[in-house]
Design a protein around this motif. Structure first.
Motif, PDB file in Angstrom:
ATOM      1  N   ASN A  53       0.696  -1.117   0.036  1.00  0.00           N
ATOM      2  CA  ASN A  53      -0.131  -0.183   0.052  1.00  0.00           C
ATOM      3  C   ASN A  53       0.982   1.157   0.190  1.00  0.00           C
ATOM      4  O   ASN A  53       0.446   2.182  -0.675  1.00  0.00           O
ATOM      5  N   ALA A  54       2.045   1.445   0.850  1.00  0.00           N
ATOM      6  CA  ALA A  54       2.722   2.503   0.855  1.00  0.00           C
ATOM      7  C   ALA A  54       3.427   2.823  -0.413  1.00  0.00           C
ATOM      8  O   ALA A  54       3.807   3.764  -0.987  1.00  0.00           O
ATOM      9  N   SER A  55       3.719   1.389  -1.099  1.00  0.00           N
ATOM     10  CA  SER A  55       4.428   1.765  -2.466  1.00  0.00           C
ATOM     11  C   SER A  55       3.588   2.476  -3.551  1.00  0.00           C
ATOM     12  O   SER A  55       3.890   2.946  -4.390  1.00  0.00           O
ATOM     13  N   ARG A  56       2.083   1.888  -3.351  1.00  0.00           N
ATOM     14  CA  ARG A  56       1.153   2.762  -4.167  1.00  0.00           C
ATOM     15  C   ARG A  56       1.051   4.164  -3.969  1.00  0.00           C
ATOM     16  O   ARG A  56       0.980   5.114  -4.664  1.00  0.00           O
ATOM     17  N   ASP A  57       1.008   4.326  -2.671  1.00  0.00           N
ATOM     18  CA  ASP A  57       0.632   5.787  -2.199  1.00  0.00           C
ATOM     19  C   ASP A  57       1.816   6.658  -2.362  1.00  0.00           C
ATOM     20  O   ASP A  57       1.525   7.736  -2.833  1.00  0.00           O
ATOM     21  N   SER A 109       2.337   2.660  11.823  1.00  0.00           N
ATOM     22  CA  SER A 109       3.309   2.630  10.888  1.00  0.00           C
ATOM     23  C   SER A 109       4.194   1.567  11.521  1.00  0.00           C
ATOM     24  O   SER A 109       5.322   1.148  10.544  1.00  0.00           O
ATOM     25  N   GLY A 110       4.116   1.189  12.701  1.00  0.00           N
ATOM     26  CA  GLY A 110       5.097   0.160  13.095  1.00  0.00           C
ATOM     27  C   GLY A 110       6.677   0.487  13.142  1.00  0.00           C
ATOM     28  O   GLY A 110       6.853   1.541  13.397  1.00  0.00           O
ATOM     29  N   ILE A 111       7.612  -0.478  13.069  1.00  0.00           N
ATOM     30  CA  ILE A 111       9.099  -0.115  13.111  1.00  0.00           C
ATOM     31  C   ILE A 111       9.293   0.666  12.099  1.00  0.00           C
ATOM     32  O   ILE A 111      10.262   1.516  12.312  1.00  0.00           O
ATOM     33  N   TYR A 112       8.692   0.715  11.157  1.00  0.00           N
ATOM     34  CA  TYR A 112       9.038   1.776   9.959  1.00  0.00           C
ATOM     35  C   TYR A 112       8.931   2.966  10.250  1.00  0.00           C
ATOM     36  O   TYR A 112       9.546   3.988   9.618  1.00  0.00           O
ATOM     37  N   GLY A 113       8.047   3.421  11.051  1.00  0.00           N
ATOM     38  CA  GLY A 113       7.923   4.874  11.591  1.00  0.00           C
ATOM     39  C   GLY A 113       8.963   5.431  12.267  1.00  0.00           C
ATOM     40  O   GLY A 113       8.899   6.487  12.739  1.00  0.00           O
ATOM     41  N   LEU A 114       9.837   4.549  12.798  1.00  0.00           N
ATOM     42  CA  LEU A 114      11.108   5.118  13.467  1.00  0.00           C
ATOM     43  C   LEU A 114      12.350   5.111  12.768  1.00  0.00           C
ATOM     44  O   LEU A 114      13.342   5.647  13.201  1.00  0.00           O
TER      45      LEU A 114
END
Length: 706
Positions: A147-151, A216-221
């Motif tokens: 989803n993030a890759s599309r956004d 966002s989980g771990i990627y938000g850090l």
């Protein structure tokens, strides 16, 4: 159904028996009456002047006065000029690259004020430092998952639409996003755009010790470790969230780096919600922040200075201290950034709020702008996204949707006047195209073979668990918008993995997304890979689409089908071979009706069964586009490589009736179309003769006799 073996390797294969974009915003300099006064000596200069006496002191003072007077004269000349048109370029004061220190940067520190001039009571009218025409702007984005890759594509489109500078994107990605984005940018072929990827999995250990409640989980850090992740010689970077839309040239934001003073290393916009004020609900206890805190959706990072300040140690110590009482972060990296800033306010250069107009709940974003020209960056930082409550949300939504559906092919424009690194693939493509004869009546057919179509793999979420017996099969097919209604039927009839290539425009891709998300059948399936190949040219690139779908197969076998054919489901009622007898006659349907064991058949002219083959089988020949000979040529290639055709009993396909395609209509009505197809067939057969020698002679003979 046909199974096939390749020579002694006995590769089992099978074939079924058939049954408003705002204009670039600019700041205008207009002044009525003004008075320019030279600034007094800075404290450092005053101190140094006391160390020299007599003539030396006077000489130093005279030099300083002359310098200030010259700056004042230059400023008066600039202010006396009439307002610029929106399309005019800002003056280019000097030629600077990203890796060199600029005049403004060298002056940062305690004596920064000596380079400024006062205009009345306002400093807003001072000419802003400009970005060199060919200076590369660096952008870092954390992006993980489907989803993030599309956004992120919408963000990239908005940046490319306005940009006038070379761009270098730095993506911190998981393996999924890297596969999708690397393919997308490789096929997008936008001039003066470079892309690098950094493995997020290698960074997880740097931040995994921080408990985080944010979605966002771990990627938000991971923005916290950019100083360690990005190249050591990269001095500055703009960091963006994926839910950002630009309404202006990103170079304007890049130019703000010139305004950093002293020990300022972070450019941030104040948070526009009351989150850090702690008054949203009873017992609400946010992390410490300076006032309203700062939003980290848009960050300017001075990487070289951050490293000198030992940023890694600074944020880690702060996080460890605060986690003793807070236990976890609620807003991921934003909480830790704000806690560091609370202890070290001098680190921040506060950006005007129009650089991050936040549309989350409980925001005061409406105070950031009065009209369209004030907007720079729109941040959809609400889980509700386009459904957020804002009195101007309709305008923001239309701006976003414009970029969402904007034809990305139009962004492949050159940046004139800027030297660009030679792209090997692009050079080879241009060389190949230049060798084609534009006077050839079949030029468009030949050109299509070399057209690079922008491709977005795995447009929707995909999940697949390989079977333990290593015999799984993926159905491979391709389609355009007019066959979309057949997807649900295919998914109902085929429970295994599916790889689909869809030939769509940017706008149609969004229609497909809405269709899929509204379908219970499609949303219940995670093992269907949807790969968007964006429209370009005048022919339907059928074999390219098949190849794209084939390359994404990750099972040992693949069943090469078409979207208008259903795998058997219930009783067998109708065969397509009555319509195109020659294409399927070698299957011997009379025998198939009573067969109980597999049997072999021989290749014949125009044979085009639907086959199951190993994943490493030959791809389709791209010279055949639109209607005619696209599958026939592929089966001929399989036969030339000594694949054996084996018919499997009790397996069949059902052809679903549909209106004639646009390409078959052109084939029937356009004589030149048929002439070109015949020419391409002859050239293909000649290529076969050169590749396979005497064994390929039968293809020429069979064609002449048919």
């Amino acid at each position: 159904m046909l199974g096939m073996c390749r020579g002694r390797r006995k590769f089992l294969a099978a074939s079924l028996a058939l049954l408003f974009i705002p204009a670039l915003t600019w700041l205008y300099l207009s002044v009525g009456s003004f008075q320019v006064k030279p600034l007094p000596l800075s404290p450092l200069e005053a101190q140094s002047s006391t160390l020299v006496g007599g003539a030396g002191e006077r000489q130093a003072l005279e030099l300083r006065v002359r310098a200030v007077e010259e700056e004042n004269r230059a400023l008066r000349r600039e202010l006396s000029r009439p307002p610029r048109s929106p399309s005019a370029r800002l003056p280019n004061s000097s030629h600077r690259g990203n890796q060199s220190r600029t005049h403004s940067e060298e002056g940062t520190g305690d004596n920064e004020g000596q380079k400024a001039a006062a205009v009345g009571n306002s400093s807003d009218c001072v000419q802003q430092p400009v970005v060199d025409k060919c200076e590369t702007i660096h952008v870092a984005i954390v992006c993980a998952g489907y989803n993030a890759s599309r956004d992120v594509v919408t963000l990239v489109k908005s940046v490319l639409f306005h940009r006038r500078n070379p761009l270098h994107f730095h993506f911190i990605t998981d393996s999924i996003a890297q596969q999708i984005l690397s393919s997308l940018f490789h096929t997008w072929m936008v001039p003066a755009v470079k892309v690098d990827f950094y493995d997020a999995d290698e960074l997880k250990s740097e931040v995994s010790w921080i408990p985080n409640k944010h979605y966002s989980g771990i990627y938000g850090l991971m923005k916290l470790v950019l100083t360690k992740t990005l190249p050591s010689d990269l001095q500055r970077v703009i960091v963006l969230d994926t839910d950002i839309t630009f309404a202006t040239d990103i170079a304007e934001l890049w130019a703000v780096f010139h305004k950093f003073k002293g020990q300022q290393v972070l450019g941030l916009v104040e948070n526009q919600s009351d989150w850090y004020l702690g008054n949203l609900w009873k017992n609400h206890r946010p992390w410490p922040a300076l006032g309203r805190g700062f939003n980290t959706g848009v960050i300017l990072l001075l990487l070289d200075r951050l490293r000198k300040l030992r940023w890694e140690q600074m944020w880690r110590l702060t996080a460890e201290r605060e986690l003793m009482s807070m236990l976890s972060t609620s807003l991921a990296d934003q909480d830790i950034f704000n806690a560091v800033i609370k202890q070290n306010p001098f680190l921040v250069h506060q950006l005007p709020c129009f650089w991050n107009v936040q549309l989350s709940d409980h925001t005061r974003s409406e105070k950031c702008y009065k009209d369209v020209s004030d907007l720079k960056v729109i941040h959809w930082n609400s889980p509700k996204k386009l459904r957020v409550k804002n009195k101007h949300v309709e305008f923001f939504r239309n701006l976003y949707l414009t970029f969402l559906e904007y034809d990305g092919n139009l962004l492949r424009r050159e940046l004139f006047g800027c030297p660009s690194e030679a792209d090997h693939n692009s050079e080879n493509l241009q060389k190949t195209l230049s060798e084609l004869d534009e006077d050839d009546p079949c030029y468009e057919f030949r050109r299509e073979r070399f057209t690079v179509h922008r491709t977005h793999l795995y447009f929707l979420h995909y999940e697949y668990e390989p079977s333990s017996d290593n015999t799984d099969v993926t159905l491979v097919a391709q389609l355009s918008m007019d066959r979309l209604q057949m997807l649900e039927a295919i998914c109902k009839h085929w429970e295994g993995p599916i790889s689909l290539a869809l030939y769509l425009s940017d706008a149609e891709a969004q229609q497909f997304l809405r269709y899929a998300q509204g379908s219970e059948v499609l949303m219940s399936r995670g093992n269907v890979g949807y790969h968007i190949v964006y429209k370009e040219g005048q022919f339907y690139p059928v074999n390219l689409l098949r190849n794209v779908a084939m390359r994404q197969v990750n099972t040992p076998y693949m069943f090469l089908s078409d979207i208008d054919f259903l795998p058997m489901y219930g009783l067998y009622e109708y065969l397509r071979y009555h319509v195109w007898t020659k294409g399927h006659a070698p299957t011997n349907f009379a025998k198939w009706r009573t067969a109980t064991t597999p049997y072999r058949v021989q290749w014949e002219a125009d044979f085009e069964p639907y086959v199951m083959v190993r994943r490493d089988s030959p791809e389709y020949d791209r010279r055949f586009v639109g209607f005619g000979w696209n599958k026939v040529a592929h089966i001929m290639e399989l036969d030339a490589q000594e694949y054996e055709f084996v018919v499997l009993p009790n397996a069949y396909m059902i052809h679903m009736p549909h209106a004639p395609s646009f390409d078959i209509t052109k084939f029937r009505s356009n004589k030149q179309y048929r002439v070109c197809l015949k020419t391409l067939k002859e050239e293909f057969q000649q290529n076969m003769s050169r590749r396979y020698g005497f064994a390929a002679l039968k293809y020429m003979t069979a064609e002449n006799n048919s």
